[in-house]
Design an enzyme around this catalytic site. Structure first.
Site, short mmCIF file in Angstrom:
data_model
loop_
_atom_site.label_atom_id
_atom_site.label_comp_id
_atom_site.label_asym_id
_atom_site.label_seq_id
_atom_site.Cartn_x
_atom_site.Cartn_y
_atom_site.Cartn_z
CE LYS A 77 54.34 3.48 -5.32
NZ LYS A 77 54.28 3.04 -3.91
NE ARG A 121 50.95 2.45 -1.37
CZ ARG A 121 51.57 1.30 -1.56
NH1 ARG A 121 51.87 0.49 -0.54
NH2 ARG A 121 51.92 0.94 -2.77
CE LYS A 241 56.51 -22.43 -1.01
NZ LYS A 241 56.97 -23.47 -1.95
#
Length: 346
Positions: A77, A121, A241
């Site tokens: 891709k 996808r 985080k």
């Protein structure tokens, strides 16, 4: 071997490429092959013409892969992205092509438009993740970002999880959130769609949270997540985080792919605050049953998928087979008629 099949977006739609079911099946198979080691997938290079001065979403990525299994296939891709395409050029943010290669000869056999396949996808990865990592029977979804990717994400979730009753949307452009709410509301009249004025409101409301933005820095702290939430962090840079450090389970699609490009997870590894051992699992391990998915209703689970070429190649190959059987697409001569008749060059 000297004729390729070209499939544009309309061909892909006609082959069933606008329905999430095809992608969920292909992605599930690709993830299983990933867990079995039946693949080859080099780390994808990023072409950034503007260097480190450019926007994080401005790049072209080459994503090659080979899938083994019962129907082996190779391919790549080539996917480009410019964050300002919609506003500045009236174009979709991402565009590209997928090339499929015959694994016996390595000759190219098909070229497919990649935008629809790539978006769907990615939506399928969220569906597969939700099957294993979200609370069973979840009813609410929070989605940050309201562009084409968000639409595909929500369509796929709504197709596969009929218990969804409400969707909370937020976008920095409030009009986009309202437009998406209206469009989806017309298609799914039994679901309540609301445009939230803040990202916090949408996140706090979601049992499942999807990030679909071009954010270049985190803005979602751990405290916004409700107990039992599943986060599909498909745009990668949205979570602070502390989410990775405090969540009950962190899942990636591929550790080597996820731990790079200075993304939040990579930053934590570089700082010595997160390790491979702390990772709960790669998603394919959960699909195969090697590792557990959600084990408690109150767990906060994060899926941080960098995106894998094997998923694109598996989906493109499934569409190619359908299109070929239906007589769709345009044949293209690789060598030209005279050259092919002469046997080409050695």
């Amino acid at each position: 071997m000297t004729t390729m099949l070209y499939l544009n977006r309309e061909d892909i739609r006609r082959a069933g490429g606008e329905s999430a079911g095809l992608y969920v099946e292909a992605v599930s198979e690709a993830l299983a092959l990933h867990a079995q080691g039946a693949f080859v997938q080099p780390l994808k290079p990023y072409l950034r013409a503007a260097g480190k001065d450019g926007h994080i979403a401005d790049r072209i990525i080459a994503m090659p892969a080979h899938l083994g299994g019962a129907a082996p296939v190779s391919g790549i891709k080539w996917i480009g992205s410019k964050h300002d395409n919609p506003a500045a050029r009236g174009l979709e943010r991402a565009s590209g092509v997928i090339v499929l290669n015959d694994p016996q000869s390595n000759y190219p056999i098909a070229i497919l438009e990649a935008g629809l396949i790539s978006g769907m996808r990615t939506a399928a990865v969220t569906v597969v993740g939700a099957r294993h990592l979200a609370r069973r029977g979840f009813r609410s979804v929070g989605c940050i970002g309201c562009g084409a990717i968000a639409r595909m994400q929500l369509q796929a979730l709504l197709e596969h999880f009929p218990a969804i009753a409400e969707v909370h949307l937020h976008d920095l452009d409030g009009a986009r959130a309202a437009e998406l709410a209206a469009a989806l509301g017309a298609r799914y009249p039994g679901v309540r769609f609301g445009a939230e004025t803040t990202a916090e409101a949408a996140v706090r409301a979601g049992e499942v949270v999807v990030t679909a933005t071009v954010a270049d820095r985190p803005y979602i702290p751990y405290e916004w997540l409700r107990r039992g939430a599943f986060v599909s962090n498909i745009s990668i840079m949205d979570l602070h985080k502390d989410v990775f450090l405090c969540a009950d389970k962190i899942v990636v699609d591929d550790w080597e792919q996820a731990n790079r490009e200075k993304k939040v997870l990579h930053q934590l590894v570089t700082e010595g605050r997160f390790t491979r051992e702390r990772l709960h699992a790669e998603l394919g391990e959960i699909v195969c049953g090697r590792r557990p998915g959600r084990e408690r209703a109150d767990e906060i689970v994060v899926l941080n998928p960098m995106g894998m070429a094997i998923e694109d190649i598996a989906c493109a190959h499934a569409i190619y087979e359908r299109a070929r059987a239906a007589g769709l697409g345009q044949p293209l001569e690789l060598l030209g008629a005279l050259e092919a008749a002469a046997g080409g060059h050695s």
